[in-house]
Design a protein around this motif. Structure first.
Motif, PDB file in Angstrom:
ATOM      1  N   ALA A 227     -28.739 -27.481  64.670  1.00 30.39           N
ATOM      2  CA  ALA A 227     -29.909 -27.629  65.538  1.00 30.39           C
ATOM      3  C   ALA A 227     -29.822 -28.911  66.364  1.00 30.39           C
ATOM      4  CB  ALA A 227     -31.181 -27.630  64.686  1.00 30.39           C
ATOM      5  N   ALA A 228     -30.123 -28.788  67.656  1.00 23.50           N
ATOM      6  CA  ALA A 228     -30.042 -29.924  68.571  1.00 23.50           C
ATOM      7  C   ALA A 228     -31.343 -30.136  69.321  1.00 23.50           C
ATOM      8  CB  ALA A 228     -28.903 -29.696  69.569  1.00 23.50           C
ATOM      9  N   ALA A 229     -32.455 -29.578  68.796  1.00 20.34           N
ATOM     10  CA  ALA A 229     -33.727 -29.616  69.511  1.00 20.34           C
ATOM     11  C   ALA A 229     -34.266 -31.023  69.675  1.00 20.34           C
ATOM     12  CB  ALA A 229     -34.755 -28.745  68.802  1.00 20.34           C
ATOM     13  N   MET A 230     -33.874 -31.964  68.800  1.00 22.36           N
ATOM     14  CA  MET A 230     -34.422 -33.308  68.913  1.00 22.36           C
ATOM     15  C   MET A 230     -34.061 -33.956  70.245  1.00 22.36           C
ATOM     16  SD  MET A 230     -33.556 -36.863  67.404  1.00 22.36           S
ATOM     17  CE  MET A 230     -33.437 -37.390  69.096  1.00 22.36           C
ATOM     18  N   THR A 235     -33.806 -25.165  71.704  1.00 22.54           N
ATOM     19  CA  THR A 235     -32.452 -24.651  71.523  1.00 22.54           C
ATOM     20  C   THR A 235     -32.409 -23.842  70.242  1.00 22.54           C
ATOM     21  OG1 THR A 235     -31.758 -26.619  70.299  1.00 22.54           O
ATOM     22  CG2 THR A 235     -31.430 -26.641  72.679  1.00 22.54           C
ATOM     23  N   GLN A 236     -31.437 -22.967  70.167  1.00 24.11           N
ATOM     24  CA  GLN A 236     -31.246 -22.178  68.964  1.00 24.11           C
ATOM     25  C   GLN A 236     -30.651 -23.042  67.846  1.00 24.11           C
ATOM     26  OE1 GLN A 236     -32.214 -18.861  68.398  1.00 24.11           O
ATOM     27  NE2 GLN A 236     -33.369 -19.500  70.186  1.00 24.11           N
ATOM     28  N   GLY A 573     -36.838 -22.813  68.698  1.00 20.30           N
ATOM     29  CA  GLY A 573     -35.932 -21.979  69.469  1.00 20.30           C
ATOM     30  C   GLY A 573     -36.455 -21.635  70.839  1.00 20.30           C
ATOM     31  N   SER A 574     -35.612 -20.976  71.597  1.00 18.50           N
ATOM     32  CA  SER A 574     -35.929 -20.685  72.995  1.00 18.50           C
ATOM     33  C   SER A 574     -36.229 -19.218  73.249  1.00 18.50           C
ATOM     34  CB  SER A 574     -34.775 -21.122  73.895  1.00 18.50           C
ATOM     35  OG  SER A 574     -33.602 -20.463  73.518  1.00 18.50           O
ATOM     36  N   ASN A 575     -36.112 -18.349  72.253  1.00 19.14           N
ATOM     37  CA  ASN A 575     -36.357 -16.937  72.490  1.00 19.14           C
ATOM     38  C   ASN A 575     -37.818 -16.596  72.276  1.00 19.14           C
ATOM     39  OD1 ASN A 575     -33.790 -16.253  73.145  1.00 19.14           O
ATOM     40  ND2 ASN A 575     -33.178 -15.603  71.109  1.00 19.14           N
ATOM     41  N   ASN A 576     -38.406 -15.887  73.227  1.00 21.06           N
ATOM     42  CA  ASN A 576     -39.762 -15.379  73.088  1.00 21.06           C
ATOM     43  C   ASN A 576     -39.739 -13.866  73.317  1.00 21.06           C
ATOM     44  OD1 ASN A 576     -40.461 -18.350  74.644  1.00 21.06           O
ATOM     45  ND2 ASN A 576     -41.287 -17.944  72.634  1.00 21.06           N
ATOM     46  N   PRO A 587     -42.224 -18.931  69.087  1.00 25.36           N
ATOM     47  CA  PRO A 587     -40.851 -19.460  69.112  1.00 25.36           C
ATOM     48  C   PRO A 587     -40.204 -19.409  67.735  1.00 25.36           C
ATOM     49  CG  PRO A 587     -42.360 -20.940  70.247  1.00 25.36           C
ATOM     50  CD  PRO A 587     -43.211 -19.923  69.541  1.00 25.36           C
ATOM     51  N   GLU A 588     -38.899 -19.258  67.743  1.00 24.27           N
ATOM     52  CA  GLU A 588     -38.136 -19.274  66.500  1.00 24.27           C
ATOM     53  C   GLU A 588     -37.950 -20.707  66.022  1.00 24.27           C
ATOM     54  OE1 GLU A 588     -35.397 -15.347  67.257  1.00 24.27           O
ATOM     55  OE2 GLU A 588     -34.828 -17.202  68.233  1.00 24.27           O
TER      56      GLU A 588
END
Length: 790
Positions: A227-230, A235-236, A573-576, A587-588
């Motif tokens: 995970a790289a959302a920080m 991001t997934q 995550g980015s998928n909706n 969001p995931e």
């Protein structure tokens, strides 16, 4: 004291100036300076005159690599107290350095550029290993001090493998990464650590959305695992793929390459860079590519035009601005693969095409404007602003399978999609980074924020079922479509999508005792998203989420060559997407634990990364067969072991090696029987083999000849979400040979690659939501190349 000039070498043949001549492969052992200069003179035909008394007792560490005569002389004299001066084009005098001597007699600062003594992170480095990466931390941090799995694929590897397709360069050289095969192979995407990244590819650290990406403009590819959302927002949890573009340089360089290959493939690339003015404050670069090719797949062809100019302005010694423009046009055929029959892809020819010759050619136009402005306040603090605008226009023209094979196991129903889709993204970031000390602790602080906006508009489209004749897959007739009847069909499909966020983040990398490195960071996002379907009057209903994503990591480096690391990260995550009840999905969410070992040998020329990870994902989505909807099925878990080996084993042998074990399964299924979806609990995630790996080796005993060979292997994979069929495992063998000639200041390189040497039948991937398509891999194929650099 009598001083005697001793000629230690004479010129064997008259030629052009050798001080800046073509490079030489040199192997000069540690010995006396006098003897080393004799060897250098014999190898380079350089006349060297020296003060015999000054050379007495002087020794050199020698050298091993590819150098010009001037570079080799500089390296041999490092630390000897000797200076040199060229007295003619091919003659040089070596003597003891004198205090106050002028720049023509004092040896200049040494920049070592031999094959194995390059700055490991220089674009000129011909080796495979890279020791630094900014993708994992947004700071230029050594990979050995980064508590994340990060793999860098440099341009050298892309060139050796002649990777003309972006996704091949990633899947062949990074452990635990597979190709993501979506609707008609509409865009390039990846599966990392078991989870799809969707359409999201990063360019110089900023997110793009959907497309096919041309390798001619890439300097290297960096894959961040986990995970790289920080740092990067939505991001997934599997990771992200980021490519670093070629930038203008202050030394002139020009390259022209012509490639040709199987299935009428012709590709021409141009790369030109250098200073615009004398003081080198203005630099330019131009990358151009043209591709034309057919395919082993029937009715399949592709044509691409790519133009990417860029300009860098060195405003001062502390401030720099770069602007990059990019245009790419593709004419191509959407490819839906081969449907499943029983528990395997149907036994059809590799060229099977489900569409129709009359309606097959789609097109994409991609335009980008990217800017980067940076200012360094001093040696410790820097601010940087990035911006990227990306417009992606697609014109659909395709026939696609409307479900699995019928009950007769030989016919398949079909539907059509035609019409435009426009996508536009804006991405920008502002980062302040600095280094300081407090109470014996060294800090590398990052404070930043970013903004991303995506807008998608699909309008006046056909998404029509029932109007297209079924196809007999064993005796296909791809000439059944009446275009007049197609054009008379009223438009029946519209789609709108919005994705937007604002994020702020802070990160501190703390070093204690030069052996312990901590990474602590957090990010707060304000998210807005929505989807509208399927009538022209459909409107987007905005939804908002706020989320804090933390990241923690630690590296213990007991010796310079070994690092032990661990991390804990969370992501959004980015998928909706839209459910069949017109509700927007949440969001995931992802969570990861990881531990591993990193090593670095031979001055950074050989690196490795061994990692164990445990990764979970909630609100996981899946597609509804035959419909443009996505619904949450519950949760999934991926855990496994990954190994990456990269670099030079010896001075002449380079390698890239990968291995991945992945156990990726659905752990929770909410159940959606009304839409005909069976429970997926315990099912393997599609397209993720339990075992996969690759090995690529090149041998280059001199600067002229290079030979290489490799293998790429994947085990059996689930073909769809329900695990109703499998893609068989495979091992593919590849090989290459190249030869270079030095022509004055130019270099001519010829190269020949063979992919799938044993003509193995295999599948690159499959559409996960149903049994309609598995994409065959390319049979044995050839790529030849002629390239001139000067």
């Amino acid at each position: 004291m009598r001083r005697t000039l001793l000629a230690v070498a004479v010129l064997a043949a008259v030629g052009p100036a050798v001080a800046d001549d073509a490079p030489h492969t040199l192997n000069i052992a540690p010995q006396s300076v006098n003897d080393a200069l004799k060897v250098l003179a014999a190898e380079t035909h350089l006349q060297i005159f020296s003060d015999g008394e000054a050379l007495k007792g002087k020794t050199t560490a020698g050298l091993n690599g590819v150098y010009t005569a001037r570079e080799a002389l500089q390296q041999l004299l490092v630390g000897t107290g000797l200076s040199y001066r060229f007295t003619a084009e091919n003659a040089v005098a070596v003597k003891a350095a004198e205090n106050g001597s002028d720049a023509t007699t004092t040896m200049p600062a040494v920049k070592v550029v031999g094959r194995y003594r390059f700055d490991p992170n220089s674009p000129d480095n011909p080796g495979y290993a890279r020791t630094n990466s900014a993708t994992a931390s947004k700071t230029d941090t050594p990979i050995m001090q980064t508590p994340m799995s990060i793999k860098v694929v440099p341009k050298t590897v892309l060139d050796d493998q002649q990777a003309v397709v972006f996704d091949d360069a990633v899947t062949r050289n990074v452990s635990g990464v597979q190709r993501n095969f979506e609707f008609g192979d509409l865009y390039q995407g990846f599966i990392v650590r078991g989870f799809s990244l969707g359409a999201n590819i990063y360019r110089d650290g900023l997110r793009q959305h959907a497309g096919y990406f041309e390798p001619a403009g890439m300097e290297r590819i960096e894959v961040l695992k986990g995970a790289a959302a920080m740092l990067y927002g939505r991001t997934q949890p599997g990771g992200l793929v980021n490519y670093v573009t070629k930038k203008p340089r202050d030394e002139a360089h020009y390259s022209l390459q012509q490639q040709f290959g199987s299935f009428d493939m012709y590709r021409t690339t141009v790369d030109a860079t250098g200073p615009v003015n004398e003081d080198k404050s203005l630099l330019y670069r131009l990358n151009v590519a043209y591709l034309s090719q057919n395919s082993f797949r029937d009715y399949n062809e592709n044509e691409r035009i790519y133009v990417a100019p860029s300009l860098t302005w060195r405003i001062s010694d502390r401030t720099e601005a770069t602007i990059q423009l990019e245009h790419q046009h593709d004419d191509y055929v959407m490819d839906f693969g081969i449907p499943a029959l029983g528990n395997r892809p149907a036994p059809l020819p590799k060229g099977f095409y489900v569409g129709d010759e009359q309606l097959r050619l789609s097109s994409m136009d991609s335009n980008q404007i990217a800017t980067n402005l940076s200012h360094r306040f001093n040696d410790h603090w820097k601010i940087e602003h990035k911006f990227n605008w990306h417009q992606w226009d697609h014109q659909f023209n395709s026939i696609f399978p409307a479900g699995s094979l019928n009950g007769d196991n030989r016919t398949i129903n079909r539907a059509l999609t035609t019409g435009p889709t426009d996508r536009e993204t804006f991405a920008t970031s502002l980062d302040l980074a600095g280094e300081f000390e407090t109470y014996g602790l060294r800090h590398k602080l990052l404070i930043g924020g970013d903004y991303f906006h995506l807008k998608t508009n699909t309008y006046d489209n056909h998404w029509t079922y029932g109007a297209i004749p079924a196809l007999d897959v064993f005796e296909p007739n791809n000439h059944l479509i009446d275009m007049n009847a197609v054009n008379a069909i009223p438009y029946d499909f519209w789609w709108k999508e919005k994705d937007e966020w604002y994020g702020v983040y802070a990160q501190d990398q703390i070093t204690l005792w030069d052996k312990v490195h901590f990474l602590i960071g957090g990010r707060y996002d304000i998210l807005s998203y929505g989807t509208g379907c399927c009538a022209a009057t459909s409107q987007i209903s905005d939804h908002e989420d706020n989320r804090l994503n933390p990241r923690f990591g630690i590296v213990y480096q007991p010796w310079q060559w070994l690092s032990v690391y661990g991390n804990y990260v969370e992501s959004i995550g980015s998928n909706n997407g839209l459910t069949p009840t017109n509700a927007n999905n949440k969001p995931e969410l992802g969570e990861q634990y990881e531990a591993g070992l990193k090593t670095e040998f031979f001055d950074g020329r050989f690196t490795s990364n061994l990692a164990y990870y445990h990764l979970t994902k909630e609100n996981m989505l899946t597609g509804v067969p035959g419909l443009p909807y996505r619904i949450p099925i519950g949760a999934a878990r991926s855990q496994g072991v990954e190994l990456d080996l990269t670099g030079e084993i010896t001075d002449y042998l380079s390698m890239v090696g990968t291995y991945a074990y992945a156990d990726a399964r659905v752990t929770k299924d909410n159940g959606f029987a009304p839409w005909g979806l069976a429970s997926k609990q315990g099912k393997r995630l599609p397209n993720v083999p339990e075992h996969s790996g690759s090995l690529w080796l090149t041998y280059h005993s001199d600067e002229h000849l290079k030979v290489g060979a490799g293998m790429f292997a994947q085990g059996k994979r689930a073909g769809d979400n329900d695990n109703t069929y499998d893609l068989p495992g495979f091992v593919r063998l590849d090989a290459m040979v190249s030869y270079s000639w030095n022509l004055s200041r130019s270099k001519l390189t010829t190269q020949f690659n063979v992919n799938n040497l044993l003509d193995k039948e295999y599948y690159r991937g499959s559409r996960a939501s149903d049994r309609t398509g598995a994409l065959p891999g390319e049979p044995i194929s050839f790529i030849g190349s002629v390239r001139v650099d000067y």
